[in-house]
Design a protein around this motif. Structure first.
Motif, PDB file in Angstrom:
ATOM      1  N   ASN A 176     -15.872 -26.359   1.721  1.00 19.34           N
ATOM      2  CA  ASN A 176     -14.787 -25.407   1.909  1.00 19.34           C
ATOM      3  C   ASN A 176     -14.744 -24.529   0.657  1.00 19.34           C
ATOM      4  O   ASN A 176     -14.572 -25.032  -0.450  1.00 19.34           O
ATOM      5  N   PRO A 177     -14.888 -23.192   0.795  1.00 19.41           N
ATOM      6  CA  PRO A 177     -14.930 -22.337  -0.388  1.00 19.41           C
ATOM      7  C   PRO A 177     -13.581 -22.131  -1.070  1.00 19.41           C
ATOM      8  O   PRO A 177     -13.525 -21.740  -2.226  1.00 19.41           O
ATOM      9  N   LEU A 178     -12.470 -22.433  -0.367  1.00 18.68           N
ATOM     10  CA  LEU A 178     -11.140 -22.268  -0.939  1.00 18.68           C
ATOM     11  C   LEU A 178     -10.783 -23.552  -1.681  1.00 18.68           C
ATOM     12  O   LEU A 178     -10.595 -24.602  -1.075  1.00 18.68           O
ATOM     13  N   ARG A 179     -10.693 -23.432  -3.010  1.00 18.56           N
ATOM     14  CA  ARG A 179     -10.514 -24.629  -3.827  1.00 18.56           C
ATOM     15  C   ARG A 179      -9.191 -24.580  -4.581  1.00 18.56           C
ATOM     16  O   ARG A 179      -8.627 -23.522  -4.807  1.00 18.56           O
ATOM     17  N   ASP A 180      -8.714 -25.748  -4.968  1.00 16.17           N
ATOM     18  CA  ASP A 180      -7.410 -25.902  -5.600  1.00 16.17           C
ATOM     19  C   ASP A 180      -7.535 -25.831  -7.121  1.00 16.17           C
ATOM     20  O   ASP A 180      -8.127 -26.704  -7.749  1.00 16.17           O
ATOM     21  N   GLY A 181      -6.973 -24.777  -7.711  1.00 18.42           N
ATOM     22  CA  GLY A 181      -7.046 -24.601  -9.157  1.00 18.42           C
ATOM     23  C   GLY A 181      -6.314 -25.679  -9.929  1.00 18.42           C
ATOM     24  O   GLY A 181      -6.720 -26.042 -11.034  1.00 18.42           O
ATOM     25  N   ASP A 182      -5.222 -26.219  -9.370  1.00 18.69           N
ATOM     26  CA  ASP A 182      -4.475 -27.289 -10.047  1.00 18.69           C
ATOM     27  C   ASP A 182      -5.308 -28.557 -10.186  1.00 18.69           C
ATOM     28  O   ASP A 182      -5.178 -29.289 -11.153  1.00 18.69           O
ATOM     29  N   GLU A 183      -6.164 -28.814  -9.201  1.00 17.51           N
ATOM     30  CA  GLU A 183      -6.956 -30.045  -9.199  1.00 17.51           C
ATOM     31  C   GLU A 183      -8.308 -29.904  -9.891  1.00 17.51           C
ATOM     32  O   GLU A 183      -8.829 -30.866 -10.431  1.00 17.51           O
ATOM     33  N   GLU A 184      -8.883 -28.699  -9.865  1.00 18.89           N
ATOM     34  CA  GLU A 184     -10.263 -28.555 -10.324  1.00 18.89           C
ATOM     35  C   GLU A 184     -10.455 -27.820 -11.649  1.00 18.89           C
ATOM     36  O   GLU A 184     -11.529 -27.872 -12.215  1.00 18.89           O
ATOM     37  N   LYS A 185      -9.438 -27.120 -12.124  1.00 19.83           N
ATOM     38  CA  LYS A 185      -9.608 -26.303 -13.332  1.00 19.83           C
ATOM     39  C   LYS A 185      -8.520 -26.598 -14.347  1.00 19.83           C
ATOM     40  O   LYS A 185      -7.406 -26.976 -13.997  1.00 19.83           O
ATOM     41  N   ASP A 186      -8.823 -26.386 -15.627  1.00 21.12           N
ATOM     42  CA  ASP A 186      -7.873 -26.645 -16.701  1.00 21.12           C
ATOM     43  C   ASP A 186      -7.109 -25.408 -17.161  1.00 21.12           C
ATOM     44  O   ASP A 186      -6.018 -25.524 -17.680  1.00 21.12           O
ATOM     45  N   GLY A 187      -7.676 -24.225 -17.005  1.00 27.35           N
ATOM     46  CA  GLY A 187      -7.062 -23.009 -17.524  1.00 27.35           C
ATOM     47  C   GLY A 187      -5.712 -22.706 -16.903  1.00 27.35           C
ATOM     48  O   GLY A 187      -5.480 -22.938 -15.716  1.00 27.35           O
ATOM     49  N   ALA A 188      -4.803 -22.136 -17.713  1.00 30.17           N
ATOM     50  CA  ALA A 188      -3.460 -21.785 -17.249  1.00 30.17           C
ATOM     51  C   ALA A 188      -3.507 -20.790 -16.099  1.00 30.17           C
ATOM     52  O   ALA A 188      -2.651 -20.817 -15.213  1.00 30.17           O
ATOM     53  N   GLU A 189      -4.515 -19.922 -16.087  1.00 28.46           N
ATOM     54  CA  GLU A 189      -4.615 -18.914 -15.023  1.00 28.46           C
ATOM     55  C   GLU A 189      -4.869 -19.537 -13.651  1.00 28.46           C
ATOM     56  O   GLU A 189      -4.647 -18.900 -12.624  1.00 28.46           O
ATOM     57  N   TYR A 190      -5.317 -20.790 -13.603  1.00 31.85           N
ATOM     58  CA  TYR A 190      -5.596 -21.470 -12.333  1.00 31.85           C
ATOM     59  C   TYR A 190      -4.397 -22.258 -11.807  1.00 31.85           C
ATOM     60  O   TYR A 190      -4.408 -22.731 -10.678  1.00 31.85           O
ATOM     61  N   GLN A 191      -3.353 -22.408 -12.615  1.00 34.37           N
ATOM     62  CA  GLN A 191      -2.194 -23.198 -12.201  1.00 34.37           C
ATOM     63  C   GLN A 191      -1.450 -22.489 -11.069  1.00 34.37           C
ATOM     64  O   GLN A 191      -1.151 -21.306 -11.147  1.00 34.37           O
ATOM     65  N   GLY A 192      -1.166 -23.223  -9.995  1.00 30.12           N
ATOM     66  CA  GLY A 192      -0.479 -22.659  -8.835  1.00 30.12           C
ATOM     67  C   GLY A 192      -1.355 -21.732  -8.009  1.00 30.12           C
ATOM     68  O   GLY A 192      -0.855 -20.961  -7.207  1.00 30.12           O
ATOM     69  N   PHE A 229      -8.669 -20.835  -5.687  1.00 33.01           N
ATOM     70  CA  PHE A 229      -9.702 -19.916  -6.132  1.00 33.01           C
ATOM     71  C   PHE A 229     -10.877 -19.971  -5.173  1.00 33.01           C
ATOM     72  O   PHE A 229     -11.112 -20.977  -4.498  1.00 33.01           O
ATOM     73  N   ILE A 230     -11.570 -18.851  -5.110  1.00 34.45           N
ATOM     74  CA  ILE A 230     -12.712 -18.737  -4.214  1.00 34.45           C
ATOM     75  C   ILE A 230     -13.749 -17.875  -4.921  1.00 34.45           C
ATOM     76  O   ILE A 230     -13.403 -16.871  -5.556  1.00 34.45           O
ATOM     77  N   ASN A 231     -14.999 -18.287  -4.882  1.00 38.38           N
ATOM     78  CA  ASN A 231     -16.081 -17.524  -5.500  1.00 38.38           C
ATOM     79  C   ASN A 231     -16.819 -16.743  -4.419  1.00 38.38           C
ATOM     80  O   ASN A 231     -17.239 -17.317  -3.423  1.00 38.38           O
ATOM     81  N   ALA A 232     -16.955 -15.444  -4.654  1.00 38.57           N
ATOM     82  CA  ALA A 232     -17.679 -14.580  -3.718  1.00 38.57           C
ATOM     83  C   ALA A 232     -18.894 -14.026  -4.440  1.00 38.57           C
ATOM     84  O   ALA A 232     -18.825 -13.684  -5.627  1.00 38.57           O
TER      85      ALA A 232
END
Length: 180
Positions: free
Chosen positions: A73-89, A92-95
């Motif tokens: 699934n390309p739609l991923r959860d920033g709270d679970e997978e990333k540490d940066g503040a910009e990913y909180q809440g 993210f999806i990579n195109a």
């Protein structure tokens, strides 16, 4: 399936020159979209991805009309997978877009071409035209995201550590004109 994702923050912007990941593999143009979890765009994108995933069952005979137990699934959860503040809440999806397909269309809000790298950067906001497609690669199934075009809609705090115009105060009349 073509889709438009509106009002997203852009990160890891590589749309003017194709690049390899860690110097390996095919060169691609790419961008990461940061999508607020509570936005209508997130809900719409979830539905579009699910529709493509459902089509995957019919497209690949090995699945025998069933969803694979594990799929990308390309739609991923920033709270679970990333540490940066910009990913909180955020989701993210990579195109990405292959170099041989040519660079994606990059425009501003007035539909004028953006050609300066500094104009479109990690941290600004925009609308992104993508293509969603199902794939099978070495027995793994998933939904991929193609990058078609980006429309920058507004500036934002830079995420790449570079300078921003907002770092400076407005100086109307300076006694320190160093160039005259």
């Amino acid at each position: 399936m073509k889709a438009m994702v509106k009002n997203v923050r852009l990160s890891y912007v590589r749309v003017f020159e194709a690049a390899q990941v860690n110097g390996v593999g095919e060169a691609n143009y790419s961008v990461c979209l940061l999508i607020p979890k509570d936005s209508p765009e997130a809900a719409k994108l979830k539905q579009e991805i699910q529709a493509v995933a459902e089509e995957m069952k019919a497209k690949f005979p090995k699945l025998k009309g069933q969803m694979p137990k594990m799929w990308g699934n390309p739609l991923r959860d920033g709270d679970e997978e990333k540490d940066g503040a910009e990913y909180q809440g955020m989701y993210f999806i990579n195109a990405k877009r292959k170099e041989k397909q040519g660079a994606p269309l990059v425009i501003n809000g007035a539909k004028q071409y953006i050609t300066e790298k500094e104009e479109l950067y990690s941290g600004c906001y925009g609308n992104v035209a993508i293509s969603l497609f199902s794939y099978e690669f070495t027995g793994k199934y998933g939904v991929g995201v193609g990058l078609n075009a980006i429309q920058k809609t507004k500036d934002g705090e830079r995420l790449d550590g570079g300078a921003s115009i907002d770092d400076f105060d407005f100086e109307e009349d300076s006694d320190m004109n160093l160039f005259n």
